[in-house]
Design an enzyme around this catalytic site. Sequence first.
Site: not given
Lengths: 213, 233
Positions: A81, A39-41, A16
Amino acid sequence: MAALVAADIPRGAFVNLGIGLPTLVADHLAADSGVVLHTENGMLNMGPAAHGEQIDPDLTNAGKVPVTELPGASYFHHADSFAMMRGGHLDICVLGGFQVSAAGDLANWHTGEPDAIPAVGGAMDLAIGARRVFVMMTLFTKTGEPKLVPRCTYPLTGLACVDRVYTDHAVFELGARGVVVRETFGMGVEELAERLEVPLSGFASAEPGRDEA
Amino acid sequence: MTTRLCADAAEAVAGIQDGATVLVGGFGMAGMPVALIDALIRQGAEDLTIVSNNAGNGDTGLAALLAERRVRKVICSFPRQSDSYVFDALYRAGEIELEVVPQGTLAERMRAAGAGIGAFYCPTGVGTPLAEGKETRVIDGRAHVLEYPIRGDVALIGAHRADRMGNLVYRKTARNFGPVMATAATLVVAQVREVVEIGGIDPETVVTPGIYVDRVFVDQVLEDRVSQEARAC
């Protein structure tokens, strides 16, 4: 700096890249590196930024910038996530930093100024969740104060979470042996020791790209 | 209860009470149920607690609701953005409460609410200002913070497609908080781009089963914005 970080990311790692400086690392990853960007979304195997007709409002990175997907990409919701991070499934995250302490504490979300509006996003989750945490930052503030410090004075993001610090003057490895200088750029170890208030133990030769996964 | 297909946005947000806690989906504009927020502004409920990742951008959507002074408190991970001036001004004037929650903890607290979990110990935030005053416990040699669920009276979420049973599929990163929020509120309203007949969504691809969804509203404006390519997915 970004090229150095990219060279130290093992092939096939799940990574990330935080908002800001770390985003630049993606441009230096070899096309055949097999590195999978998270990607954390809610996406794995994120592709480069989208341009022109590629732009899709439903497909952005954590900085809300339109991006693309690579073959083999997957989508998931926010709880999944972040479970991926906390659960130790992410190999590396690269974050920006205001300060890093010799013990690996990270401060990167809040200046602590009274009128600043606190906003943490996913920084705390990433800092304690990824198996290894790399920080990219300038070594000194604009007024010359060191950002690698004995103790952070800014509000913390995470305790003892940083493994390595990439700066414009040197790369530092943090761990059981204290702060180890891995490589320097222009500034010698003696000068570093003079300008930093943290004890520097030893000098480890860098072997970029030869990290164990 | 069976999912109701609403004829308009006003019907979709009818009955939201003053003082309600409203979970609002979306990450930036991706997955943001703008038509439902606009309808909530017209509907008139006030003294609201809004739970969302951000605290509004520009002058539309959540920012417009805030500007109408209808929100007492915001619970979010990232209020400060380049164009969050509506929230910024209210916050600096002391006219809105803010609870900042790490993004993953925000999602997990809603997941816990939806899954019937009383509370959970989480390693995120230990030693930081966000853990101050919270119970901590060392588990397996690692410090954890006790976190409580966040339950909504209402969830307003954006999804790509629904069937008449209320089963939902999302599109790309617009999924974000939708599936979690759909489990965590008493009344769940989904804004979608299209509704298909029962059987029109492959059961293997359903992300949010209809059991969670109370009302569905098709936003024509949003539909028009979606490219031909997007419709094909």
